[in-house]
Design an enzyme around this catalytic site. Structure first.
Site, PDB file in Angstrom:
ATOM      1  N   LYS A  42       0.821  -1.188   0.000  1.00 11.11           N
ATOM      2  CA  LYS A  42       0.000   0.000   0.000  1.00 11.11           C
ATOM      3  C   LYS A  42       0.866   1.254   0.000  1.00 11.11           C
ATOM      4  O   LYS A  42       0.374   2.348  -0.241  1.00 11.11           O
ATOM      5  CB  LYS A  42      -0.885   0.024   1.273  1.00 11.11           C
ATOM      6  N   GLY A  43       2.131   1.077   0.296  1.00 10.34           N
ATOM      7  CA  GLY A  43       3.043   2.210   0.511  1.00 10.34           C
ATOM      8  C   GLY A  43       3.106   3.215  -0.617  1.00 10.34           C
ATOM      9  O   GLY A  43       3.289   4.406  -0.385  1.00 10.34           O
ATOM     10  N   GLU A  98       7.498   2.373  -6.573  1.00 11.64           N
ATOM     11  CA  GLU A  98       7.702   1.948  -5.181  1.00 11.64           C
ATOM     12  C   GLU A  98       7.761   3.158  -4.252  1.00 11.64           C
ATOM     13  O   GLU A  98       8.103   4.262  -4.680  1.00 11.64           O
ATOM     14  CB  GLU A  98       9.030   1.187  -5.063  1.00 11.64           C
ATOM     15  N   ASP A  99       7.457   2.926  -2.979  1.00  6.34           N
ATOM     16  CA  ASP A  99       7.614   3.985  -1.989  1.00  6.34           C
ATOM     17  C   ASP A  99       9.073   4.115  -1.561  1.00  6.34           C
ATOM     18  O   ASP A  99       9.629   5.196  -1.516  1.00  6.34           O
ATOM     19  CB  ASP A  99       6.698   3.763  -0.772  1.00  6.34           C
ATOM     20  N   ASP A 102      14.722  -0.542   0.336  1.00  2.00           N
ATOM     21  CA  ASP A 102      15.582  -0.673   1.516  1.00  2.00           C
ATOM     22  C   ASP A 102      16.553  -1.839   1.287  1.00  2.00           C
ATOM     23  O   ASP A 102      17.617  -1.652   0.712  1.00  2.00           O
ATOM     24  CB  ASP A 102      14.687  -0.868   2.744  1.00  2.00           C
ATOM     25  N   LYS A 130      17.090   3.900   0.045  1.00  2.00           N
ATOM     26  CA  LYS A 130      17.914   3.804   1.254  1.00  2.00           C
ATOM     27  C   LYS A 130      19.090   2.893   0.920  1.00  2.00           C
ATOM     28  O   LYS A 130      19.070   1.697   1.257  1.00  2.00           O
ATOM     29  CB  LYS A 130      17.045   3.161   2.347  1.00  2.00           C
ATOM     30  N   VAL A 152      11.380   5.743   8.220  1.00  2.00           N
ATOM     31  CA  VAL A 152      10.587   6.934   7.922  1.00  2.00           C
ATOM     32  C   VAL A 152       9.114   6.579   7.715  1.00  2.00           C
ATOM     33  O   VAL A 152       8.784   5.449   7.345  1.00  2.00           O
ATOM     34  CB  VAL A 152      11.130   7.666   6.672  1.00  2.00           C
ATOM     35  N   ASP A 158       4.268   3.456   6.277  1.00  8.13           N
ATOM     36  CA  ASP A 158       3.627   3.194   7.562  1.00  8.13           C
ATOM     37  C   ASP A 158       4.604   2.710   8.618  1.00  8.13           C
ATOM     38  O   ASP A 158       5.676   2.200   8.330  1.00  8.13           O
ATOM     39  CB  ASP A 158       2.557   2.113   7.394  1.00  8.13           C
ATOM     40  N   ARG A 164       0.357   6.497   7.293  1.00  6.32           N
ATOM     41  CA  ARG A 164       0.396   6.561   5.829  1.00  6.32           C
ATOM     42  C   ARG A 164      -0.189   7.872   5.324  1.00  6.32           C
ATOM     43  O   ARG A 164       0.224   8.387   4.292  1.00  6.32           O
ATOM     44  CB  ARG A 164      -0.413   5.407   5.214  1.00  6.32           C
TER      45      ARG A 164
HETATM   46  P1  IMP Z   1      12.804  -3.925   1.068  1.00  8.09           P
HETATM   47  O1  IMP Z   1      12.214  -5.188   0.533  1.00  8.09           O
HETATM   48  O2  IMP Z   1      13.615  -4.170   2.320  1.00  8.09           O
HETATM   49  O3  IMP Z   1      13.580  -3.133   0.050  1.00  8.09           O
HETATM   50  O4  IMP Z   1      11.638  -3.029   1.590  1.00  8.09           O
HETATM   51  C1  IMP Z   1      10.661  -2.572   0.792  1.00  8.09           C
HETATM   52  C2  IMP Z   1       9.406  -2.291   1.586  1.00  8.09           C
HETATM   53  O5  IMP Z   1       9.648  -2.223   2.985  1.00  8.09           O
HETATM   54  C3  IMP Z   1       8.872  -0.958   1.178  1.00  8.09           C
HETATM   55  O6  IMP Z   1       7.984  -1.060   0.096  1.00  8.09           O
HETATM   56  C4  IMP Z   1       8.200  -0.482   2.455  1.00  8.09           C
HETATM   57  O7  IMP Z   1       6.857  -0.912   2.496  1.00  8.09           O
HETATM   58  C5  IMP Z   1       8.970  -1.131   3.579  1.00  8.09           C
HETATM   59  N1  IMP Z   1       9.959  -0.196   4.190  1.00  8.09           N
HETATM   60  C6  IMP Z   1      11.301  -0.197   4.059  1.00  8.09           C
HETATM   61  N2  IMP Z   1      11.867   0.816   4.726  1.00  8.09           N
HETATM   62  C7  IMP Z   1      10.850   1.492   5.314  1.00  8.09           C
HETATM   63  C8  IMP Z   1      10.784   2.683   6.142  1.00  8.09           C
HETATM   64  O8  IMP Z   1      11.780   3.355   6.483  1.00  8.09           O
HETATM   65  N3  IMP Z   1       9.535   3.068   6.526  1.00  8.09           N
HETATM   66  C9  IMP Z   1       8.395   2.399   6.178  1.00  8.09           C
HETATM   67  N4  IMP Z   1       8.406   1.295   5.394  1.00  8.09           N
HETATM   68  C10 IMP Z   1       9.626   0.848   4.963  1.00  8.09           C
HETATM   69 MG    MG Z   2       5.211  -1.117   4.344  1.00 10.49          MG
END
Ligand code: IMP
Ligand code: MG
Length: 180
Positions: A42-43, A98-99, A102, A130, A152, A158, A164
């Site tokens: 949902k981000g 994407e939001d 990470d 990030k 964040v 969220d 959100r």
């Molecule tokens: P990844 O798979 O670790 O790259 O993370 C991706 C998902 O994790 C994003 O689409 C977010 O929903 C969530 N996420 C990662 N970092 C944050 C943050 O700092 N705040 C909120 N959601 C995050």
């Molecule tokens: Mg999330």
């Protein structure tokens, strides 16, 4: 809700300026094409609706829901497909919206999934990147802001499904996590 925020990282105005800049870059990239723009729920919902309107190009839009966080602040390492797109992307240009990227695990999962389905090109637009969090190789083509390695919230992002709807992006006060 505003009282839970320690500091604002990106204001509503700064986000809007980034959206306008990215919209122009994306329109140039897809000139003469009709990409399938896939927002990651949902981000990315707020970013998706803003970015789509900032891109002067034909497009189809769709959404996908994946989960890797389960309400915690650290990635669980597994990515689950909760709700799929219903567009056939075989031979299509796909733009993932994407939001935040990470660890890169969510993005890698989406890139692999769409490549398997025969997309002719796949690009990624993320509001936040990030880089310090990266665990797997998955990079974006269009980036709003590079953020420090902090958790964040706001503008779609969220903490435990809350925040959100903040119109800006900020960092929560530490006591919000410790009281949970
Ligand atoms: P990844 O798979 O670790 O790259 O993370 C991706 C998902 O994790 C994003 O689409 C977010 O929903 C969530 N996420 C990662 N970092 C944050 C943050 O700092 N705040 C909120 N959601 C995050
Ligand atoms: Mg999330």
């Amino acid at each position: 809700m505003n009282n839970d925020i320690l500091k604002v990282l990106y204001s509503k105005e700064e986000i809007q300026a980034a959206v306008e800049r990215l919209g122009k870059e994306i329109a140039q990239t897809y000139a003469g094409k009709t990409p399938v723009v896939v927002g990651v729920l949902k981000g990315a919902i707020f970013f998706m609706t803003d970015i789509a309107r900032a891109v002067d190009s034909y497009m189809q839009i769709d959404f996908i829901d994946v989960s890797s966080y389960h309400g915690a602040t650290e990635s669980s390492g597994t990515v689950e497909l909760l709700q799929d797109i219903n567009t056939d992307i075989d031979g299509r240009d796909v733009l993932i919206v994407e939001d935040i990227v990470d660890t890169g695990r969510t993005l890698k999962f989406l890139l692999d999934t769409f490549a398997d389905r025969g997309a002719s090109s796949i690009k990624v637009c993320t509001l936040l990147d990030k880089p310090a969090g990266r665990a797997v190789d998955a990079e974006s083509d269009f980036i709003g802001f590079k953020v420090p390695n902090e958790f964040v919230v706001g503008y779609g992002l969220d903490y435990d499904e809350k925040y959100r709807n903040l119109p800006y992006i900020g960092v929560l006060k530490p006591e919000i996590y410790t009281n949970n």
